[in-house]
Design a protein around this motif. Structure first.
Motif, short mmCIF file in Angstrom:
data_model
loop_
_atom_site.label_atom_id
_atom_site.label_comp_id
_atom_site.label_asym_id
_atom_site.label_seq_id
_atom_site.Cartn_x
_atom_site.Cartn_y
_atom_site.Cartn_z
N ARG A 158 -30.97 95.43 8.72
CA ARG A 158 -29.78 94.87 8.10
C ARG A 158 -29.37 95.69 6.88
NH1 ARG A 158 -29.87 88.60 6.66
NH2 ARG A 158 -29.97 88.58 8.94
N ALA A 159 -30.35 96.15 6.11
CA ALA A 159 -30.03 96.97 4.93
C ALA A 159 -29.40 98.30 5.34
CB ALA A 159 -31.29 97.20 4.12
N ARG A 169 -25.86 97.86 6.26
CA ARG A 169 -24.99 97.60 5.11
C ARG A 169 -24.73 98.86 4.29
NH1 ARG A 169 -27.39 93.38 1.05
NH2 ARG A 169 -26.99 92.03 2.84
N TRP A 170 -25.77 99.68 4.07
CA TRP A 170 -25.64 100.77 3.11
C TRP A 170 -25.33 102.13 3.73
CZ3 TRP A 170 -25.32 100.39 -2.03
CH2 TRP A 170 -25.71 99.18 -2.61
N GLU A 219 -37.24 100.20 1.67
CA GLU A 219 -38.21 99.19 1.26
C GLU A 219 -37.63 97.78 1.31
OE1 GLU A 219 -39.74 100.32 -2.53
OE2 GLU A 219 -40.76 102.10 -1.77
N ALA A 220 -36.48 97.63 1.94
CA ALA A 220 -35.89 96.29 2.08
C ALA A 220 -36.71 95.45 3.05
CB ALA A 220 -34.45 96.41 2.58
N GLU A 221 -36.68 94.13 2.87
CA GLU A 221 -37.42 93.24 3.76
C GLU A 221 -36.93 93.38 5.20
OE1 GLU A 221 -37.36 89.25 2.42
OE2 GLU A 221 -38.29 89.68 0.48
N ASP A 222 -35.62 93.49 5.38
CA ASP A 222 -35.03 93.70 6.69
C ASP A 222 -34.37 95.08 6.68
OD1 ASP A 222 -33.64 93.74 9.07
OD2 ASP A 222 -33.01 91.64 8.95
N ARG A 223 -35.13 96.11 7.08
CA ARG A 223 -34.62 97.48 7.00
C ARG A 223 -33.38 97.65 7.86
NH1 ARG A 223 -38.40 102.57 8.48
NH2 ARG A 223 -39.44 101.93 6.56
N LYS A 228 -32.76 100.18 -1.65
CA LYS A 228 -31.78 99.40 -0.90
C LYS A 228 -32.01 99.40 0.61
CE LYS A 228 -29.43 98.24 -4.53
NZ LYS A 228 -29.42 96.83 -5.00
N VAL A 229 -32.70 100.44 1.14
CA VAL A 229 -32.83 100.53 2.59
C VAL A 229 -34.29 100.58 3.03
CG1 VAL A 229 -32.24 101.89 4.64
CG2 VAL A 229 -30.60 101.71 2.76
#
Length: 475
Positions: free
Chosen positions: A227-228, A231-232, A221-225, A218-219
């Motif tokens: 923004r992730a 969020r998380w 390896e997210a495309e936009d670290r 969720k964080v």
């Protein structure tokens, strides 16, 4: 990315844990020398008891307080790195504020949540009722304390890391069996405690592995670290803070305040974490650092881990000590646990943390022995939750062994994620593959050896010490 760079991190983390254990041995030397002095002092008191008409009860209380105080210092100094090392290494908190925070959290855990484990050790391992009102009651628990302290001192001297929880359980069982016979030992309770020692590292591994997968998927390896993370991470820290606040309110027997206090704690945790993440994104918008992003979460886990450590390990001291100080039947119960005993035991652990913890945290928090920040957070939180759950059921466990279980869980979870993404490493030479397998097996063997060796040895020491103490005190 090369195969050697991405090859399984479990062996690397276990190697760092090995370095941490070696560091613990060196940093523990001042406390070890203090332990030798304590054992000599207690031996002198027993000699005085044998050669004079001094009241055995007074000497028993004095010897019990001395040994219990040293055990508390040993626990506080040796286990502080489990909770504080990763946070100091990550820069989430300074060393001195961290030591103070862990000491206060451990004291709070001792007083608020330490009574269940304490009561289990005081009344659940051996049935002392047949000695009701007799002077032998405190002497049995004094023998257990001496046996545990002797084994911990000897094992540390030869470089063998052992658990205080395992040692005190074996000491109580052996001392009680020698004084009352094998039928006095609650074998069912003893078996349950031993089975929990096996289960808790597995539980911690599952929790730590699941948390790592959540963070990576969720964080990290997210495309936009960025923004992730926004969020998380605030939501995760808010959930941790809120649940812990509700737990503390329930311990204080204030259920009506549990929900509002939890909501306030969650809101404050969310706002603080969100602010820190935004500051990190403002400074490093393209590639925010994982270490800096996880600082608030690490700091929260430090508090929870310190609280859990105090809640579980205080029983190793307060359980036998409560029987020594109140060694008679009171309202049908032996060794009721006064709050002052929990406070005193908690203060001894806090003293060990403050006075002897600095050197160990510096060693373990260094770049050589420290775990990766994300993995350290997963292991710390999983260990804290597992230890707190065990404490709620009154079951003494080894914090270090639970943490090693978390290390295995994190390592296996990362390997599974890498295989899932077909990120297989290049094949290593057969000798290196064999060496890594041996590293894993050695840690399993070390843990199993601690379970298999500590209990019978401390049981035998407890029995011998019990016979000696009762003989010395005999009129």
């Amino acid at each position: 990315m090369s195969g050697r760079a991405t090859f399984r991190t479990l062996d690397k983390d276990l190697g760092r844990i090995t370095h941490a254990e070696v560091a613990q041995m060196h940093a523990f030397r001042p406390v070890w020398r203090l332990g030798l002095s304590v054992l000599c002092l207690v031996g002198g008191l027993l000699l005085i008891m044998a050669l004079s008409d001094a009241a055995p009860a007074m000497l028993t209380v004095g010897a019990g307080l001395i040994v219990a105080g040293w055990l508390g210092i040993a626990i506080g100094s040796n286990d502080v790195a489990n909770s504080l090392g990763p946070a100091v290494g990550a820069g989430a908190i300074g060393l001195l504020p961290g030591l103070i925070l862990v000491a206060l959290a451990g004291l709070a855990g001792s007083v608020l949540a330490g009574d269940e484990v304490t009561d289990r050790l005081a009344r659940g391992v051996v049935e002392l009722a047949p000695l009701s009102g007799a002077a032998e009651i405190p002497m049995v628990m004094l023998a257990a304390l001496i046996a545990a302290a002797t084994w911990i001192t000897l094992a540390t001297g030869i470089g063998l890391p052992v658990s205080t929880s395992h040692s005190i359980v074996g000491g109580i069982a052996g001392a009680g069996a020698a004084a009352l016979g094998l039928q006095a030992v609650a074998w069912g309770t003893l078996g349950m405690i031993a089975s929990v020692w096996v289960v808790t590292p597995i539980v911690a591994g599952v929790l730590a592995g699941g948390l790592l997968m959540l963070l990576r998927l969720k964080v990290l390896e997210a495309e936009d670290r960025g923004r992730a993370a926004l969020r998380w991470l605030p939501a995760l820290v808010a959930a941790m803070g809120g649940l812990f606040a509700a737990y503390v309110m329930l311990l204080l027997r204030l259920p009506s305040l549990a929900l509002p206090v939890a909501a306030a704690a969650a809101a404050a945790s969310y706002a603080n974490t969100r602010r820190n993440v935004l500051e990190e994104l403002a400074q490093h918008p393209r590639k925010p650092g994982v270490k800096r992003l996880l600082r608030p979460a690490l700091l929260t886990s430090v508090v929870i881990m310190g609280f859990a450590h105090g809640a579980n390990d205080v029983g190793n001291i307060a359980g036998p000590l409560s029987v020594i100080l109140r060694g008679r039947v009171i309202e049908g119960q032996i060794g009721l646990v006064p709050t002052l005993v929990l406070i005193g035991a908690g203060l001894s652990i806090a003293a060990g943390t403050l006075f002897f913890g600095r050197r160990l945290v510096n060693m373990v928090g260094s770049g050589i022995t420290r775990l990766n920040t994300g993995r350290a957070f997963c292991v710390s939180l999983a260990t804290a939750v597992t230890v707190l759950t065990a404490s709620g059921f009154g079951l003494p466990v080894s914090t270090t062994h639970v943490a090693v279980g978390g290390i295995f869980g994190v390592g296996f979870a990362r390997e599974w994620l890498d295989r899932r993404r077909d990120r297989r490493p290049e094949a290593l030479p057969a000798e290196e593959t064999r060496r890594r397998i041996l590293i894993r097996r050695s840690h399993v063997v070390t843990i199993m050896a601690a379970w298999l060796v500590t209990l019978p040895i401390t049981g035998l020491l407890g029995a011998l010490t019990s016979v000696l103490v009762l003989w010395v005190a005999a009129p």
